[in-house]
Write a protein that holds these residues in place. Structure first.
Motif, PDB file in Angstrom:
ATOM      1  N   TYR A 123       0.836  -1.206   0.000  1.00 12.76           N
ATOM      2  CA  TYR A 123       0.000   0.000   0.000  1.00 12.76           C
ATOM      3  C   TYR A 123       0.873   1.260   0.000  1.00 12.76           C
ATOM      4  O   TYR A 123       0.609   2.218  -0.745  1.00 12.76           O
ATOM      5  CB  TYR A 123      -0.921  -0.032   1.226  1.00 12.76           C
ATOM      6  CG  TYR A 123      -1.504   1.293   1.651  1.00 12.76           C
ATOM      7  CD1 TYR A 123      -2.555   1.886   0.943  1.00 12.76           C
ATOM      8  CD2 TYR A 123      -1.005   1.945   2.784  1.00 12.76           C
ATOM      9  CE1 TYR A 123      -3.085   3.103   1.354  1.00 12.76           C
ATOM     10  CE2 TYR A 123      -1.539   3.157   3.194  1.00 12.76           C
ATOM     11  CZ  TYR A 123      -2.574   3.734   2.481  1.00 12.76           C
ATOM     12  OH  TYR A 123      -3.098   4.943   2.890  1.00 12.76           O
ATOM     13  N   ILE A 124       1.936   1.268   0.792  1.00 15.28           N
ATOM     14  CA  ILE A 124       2.847   2.409   0.817  1.00 15.28           C
ATOM     15  C   ILE A 124       3.580   2.541  -0.516  1.00 15.28           C
ATOM     16  O   ILE A 124       3.719   3.637  -1.067  1.00 15.28           O
ATOM     17  CB  ILE A 124       3.860   2.279   1.973  1.00 15.28           C
ATOM     18  CG1 ILE A 124       3.141   2.271   3.323  1.00 15.28           C
ATOM     19  CG2 ILE A 124       4.880   3.418   1.928  1.00 15.28           C
ATOM     20  CD1 ILE A 124       2.328   3.516   3.622  1.00 15.28           C
ATOM     21  N   VAL A 125       4.032   1.420  -1.068  1.00 13.59           N
ATOM     22  CA  VAL A 125       4.728   1.450  -2.356  1.00 13.59           C
ATOM     23  C   VAL A 125       3.813   1.993  -3.457  1.00 13.59           C
ATOM     24  O   VAL A 125       4.270   2.671  -4.390  1.00 13.59           O
ATOM     25  CB  VAL A 125       5.240   0.036  -2.727  1.00 13.59           C
ATOM     26  CG1 VAL A 125       5.722  -0.020  -4.169  1.00 13.59           C
ATOM     27  CG2 VAL A 125       6.357  -0.384  -1.776  1.00 13.59           C
ATOM     28  N   GLN A 126       2.517   1.748  -3.351  1.00  7.58           N
ATOM     29  CA  GLN A 126       1.568   2.243  -4.352  1.00  7.58           C
ATOM     30  C   GLN A 126       1.178   3.702  -4.135  1.00  7.58           C
ATOM     31  O   GLN A 126       0.485   4.277  -4.963  1.00  7.58           O
ATOM     32  CB  GLN A 126       0.324   1.366  -4.351  1.00  7.58           C
ATOM     33  CG  GLN A 126       0.568  -0.035  -4.884  1.00  7.58           C
ATOM     34  CD  GLN A 126      -0.694  -0.870  -4.951  1.00  7.58           C
ATOM     35  OE1 GLN A 126      -1.763  -0.453  -4.528  1.00  7.58           O
ATOM     36  NE2 GLN A 126      -0.563  -2.076  -5.467  1.00  7.58           N
ATOM     37  N   GLY A 127       1.627   4.296  -3.019  1.00  9.32           N
ATOM     38  CA  GLY A 127       1.367   5.716  -2.810  1.00  9.32           C
ATOM     39  C   GLY A 127       0.596   6.055  -1.554  1.00  9.32           C
ATOM     40  O   GLY A 127       0.234   7.214  -1.339  1.00  9.32           O
ATOM     41  N   GLY A 128       0.329   5.082  -0.692  1.00  8.34           N
ATOM     42  CA  GLY A 128      -0.445   5.325   0.513  1.00  8.34           C
ATOM     43  C   GLY A 128       0.271   6.206   1.515  1.00  8.34           C
ATOM     44  O   GLY A 128       1.503   6.280   1.543  1.00  8.34           O
ATOM     45  N   THR A 129      -0.503   6.884   2.369  1.00  8.93           N
ATOM     46  CA  THR A 129       0.062   7.802   3.351  1.00  8.93           C
ATOM     47  C   THR A 129      -0.393   7.512   4.788  1.00  8.93           C
ATOM     48  O   THR A 129       0.094   8.145   5.715  1.00  8.93           O
ATOM     49  CB  THR A 129      -0.323   9.258   3.015  1.00  8.93           C
ATOM     50  OG1 THR A 129      -1.750   9.358   2.953  1.00  8.93           O
ATOM     51  CG2 THR A 129       0.279   9.689   1.684  1.00  8.93           C
ATOM     52  N   ARG A 234      -2.650   8.709  -5.116  1.00 15.12           N
ATOM     53  CA  ARG A 234      -2.710  10.168  -5.074  1.00 15.12           C
ATOM     54  C   ARG A 234      -2.152  10.710  -6.403  1.00 15.12           C
ATOM     55  O   ARG A 234      -0.999  11.135  -6.483  1.00 15.12           O
ATOM     56  CB  ARG A 234      -1.893  10.682  -3.892  1.00 15.12           C
ATOM     57  CG  ARG A 234      -1.989  12.175  -3.634  1.00 15.12           C
ATOM     58  CD  ARG A 234      -1.007  12.562  -2.532  1.00 15.12           C
ATOM     59  NE  ARG A 234      -1.378  11.959  -1.268  1.00 15.12           N
ATOM     60  CZ  ARG A 234      -2.205  12.533  -0.396  1.00 15.12           C
ATOM     61  NH1 ARG A 234      -2.740  13.707  -0.663  1.00 15.12           N
ATOM     62  NH2 ARG A 234      -2.493  11.923   0.742  1.00 15.12           N
ATOM     63  N   PRO A 235      -2.981  10.695  -7.457  1.00 12.87           N
ATOM     64  CA  PRO A 235      -2.471  11.076  -8.786  1.00 12.87           C
ATOM     65  C   PRO A 235      -2.406  12.586  -9.007  1.00 12.87           C
ATOM     66  O   PRO A 235      -2.624  13.078 -10.105  1.00 12.87           O
ATOM     67  CB  PRO A 235      -3.489  10.423  -9.727  1.00 12.87           C
ATOM     68  CG  PRO A 235      -4.756  10.436  -8.951  1.00 12.87           C
ATOM     69  CD  PRO A 235      -4.366  10.222  -7.503  1.00 12.87           C
ATOM     70  N   SER A 236      -2.116  13.336  -7.943  1.00 12.71           N
ATOM     71  CA  SER A 236      -1.961  14.782  -8.077  1.00 12.71           C
ATOM     72  C   SER A 236      -0.528  15.093  -8.493  1.00 12.71           C
ATOM     73  O   SER A 236       0.352  14.239  -8.410  1.00 12.71           O
ATOM     74  CB  SER A 236      -2.283  15.469  -6.754  1.00 12.71           C
ATOM     75  OG  SER A 236      -1.454  14.977  -5.732  1.00 12.71           O
ATOM     76  N   SER A 244       7.780  10.732  -8.936  1.00 14.04           N
ATOM     77  CA  SER A 244       6.794   9.700  -8.631  1.00 14.04           C
ATOM     78  C   SER A 244       7.207   8.871  -7.418  1.00 14.04           C
ATOM     79  O   SER A 244       8.377   8.802  -7.048  1.00 14.04           O
ATOM     80  CB  SER A 244       6.612   8.766  -9.833  1.00 14.04           C
ATOM     81  OG  SER A 244       7.795   8.018 -10.054  1.00 14.04           O
ATOM     82  N   THR A 245       6.204   8.236  -6.816  1.00 11.59           N
ATOM     83  CA  THR A 245       6.467   7.310  -5.716  1.00 11.59           C
ATOM     84  C   THR A 245       7.406   6.202  -6.168  1.00 11.59           C
ATOM     85  O   THR A 245       8.294   5.778  -5.424  1.00 11.59           O
ATOM     86  CB  THR A 245       5.138   6.710  -5.215  1.00 11.59           C
ATOM     87  OG1 THR A 245       4.402   7.714  -4.536  1.00 11.59           O
ATOM     88  CG2 THR A 245       5.382   5.546  -4.267  1.00 11.59           C
TER      89      THR A 245
END
Length: 300
Positions: A123-129, A234-236, A244-245
């Motif tokens: 989840y973190i690798v995919q962009g989670g916070t 988070r595609p901002s 990128s992440t």
């Protein structure tokens, strides 16, 4: 109709290893590779039954199959995505697989505590916070629109029982990926027997060891970086989409972790860190007991 068999392993249950080191070498089996599966199955996973035409999907599968052979597919997202509601229509996925012509199913599972720790890191690798406790939400305080993981996703008995009711108990093989690592040869024999393969067309397979997860320190650093990077969750574009992440993840994975952070940090289980193992074990106890009853798989 062609003989179609599918593997729908839950994420982080050695699926990548199986897809690269075992399935392509099954004798007397036409293994349809992962790129073809990516062409076929996302529509079943991410859209409602009303939005996909099973005849079109079946015709698409015909392109990759051999007549008179056992045609074998593997795609882990058929178990539903653990990270968002849009992949959670698991019962409908099963019904679509039945209706599109599959006759037998392999399901790989894993100890829930180890799976959850892996899912959080992914989840973190995919962009989670979110921090681990908020992401896990073991006390069910977050509303469904704010959830990033559902504990019920890993009640394996529910999905296994559903597949058994659709396909017949004898046509569903459940494999414990932890046991696969310990008794590799026996598990491969079980899979070969289920598929009707006489063995593997390769002298040996590599160790089932997977890539090392990020250390807890790197995971924490990446979680903070995700507030400012471009990613799927988070595609901002706070700065620029090239920041990128994934780029930060590669920096941590290939340089900082192996040469610096692993000296004083490790990938210690978050469940152990926050002393949630007993609570989680109690949550899944009834489900695991039922799983043992219906398929003789015992998760510790």
């Amino acid at each position: 109709m062609p003989d179609r068999i599918v593997h729908i392993g839950f994420p982080k249950t050695a699926t990548t290893f199986l897809q690269w080191e075992v399935f392509p070498y099954l004798k007397e089996v036409n293994y349809v590779d992962y790129n073809a599966c990516r062409d076929i199955f996302p529509q079943i996973v991410f859209t409602d039954r009303l939005d996909h035409d099973l005849k079109v999907l079946s015709n698409k599968m015909d392109k990759y199959e051999k007549k008179g052979a056992t045609n074998f597919y593997s795609f882990e997202l058929l178990a539903g995505s653990p990270f968002s509601p849009k992949g959670m229509n698991r019962s409908l996925i099963a019904e679509s697989l039945k209706d599109v012509g599959f006759s037998r199913v392999i399901i790989t599972v894993r100890d829930q505590a180890k799976a959850i720790d892996s899912y959080y890191r992914q989840y973190i690798v995919q962009g989670g916070t979110l921090r681990f406790r908020k992401w896990l939400d073991i006390n069910d305080k977050r509303g469904w629109l704010q959830k990033h993981f559902s504990l019920s996703y890993l009640k394996y008995d529910l999905l296994v029982a559903h597949y058994q009711s659709l396909f017949g108990k004898e046509n569903v093989l459940v494999v414990d990926s932890e046991n696969f690592r310990k008794e590799k040869d026996q598990t491969i024999d079980d899979v070969c027997g289920f598929l009707g393969a006489s063995g593997l067309d390769t002298p040996s397979i590599r160790s089932t060891t997977v890539n090392n997860s990020l250390t807890n320190l790197s995971t924490s650093i990446l979680r903070v970086c995700n507030y400012f990077t471009y990613n799927g969750i988070r595609p901002s574009q706070f700065f620029h989409d090239s920041i990128s992440t994934r780029n930060f993840w590669l920096l941590l994975k290939l340089i900082l972790d192996p040469y610096f952070f692993r000296i004083f940090s490790s990938a210690k289980s978050y469940l152990k860190k926050y002393k949630l193992e007993k609570e989680l074990k109690a949550y899944y106890a009834e489900s695991n007991d039922e799983l043992e009853k219906i398929c003789s798989i015992r998760l510790k």
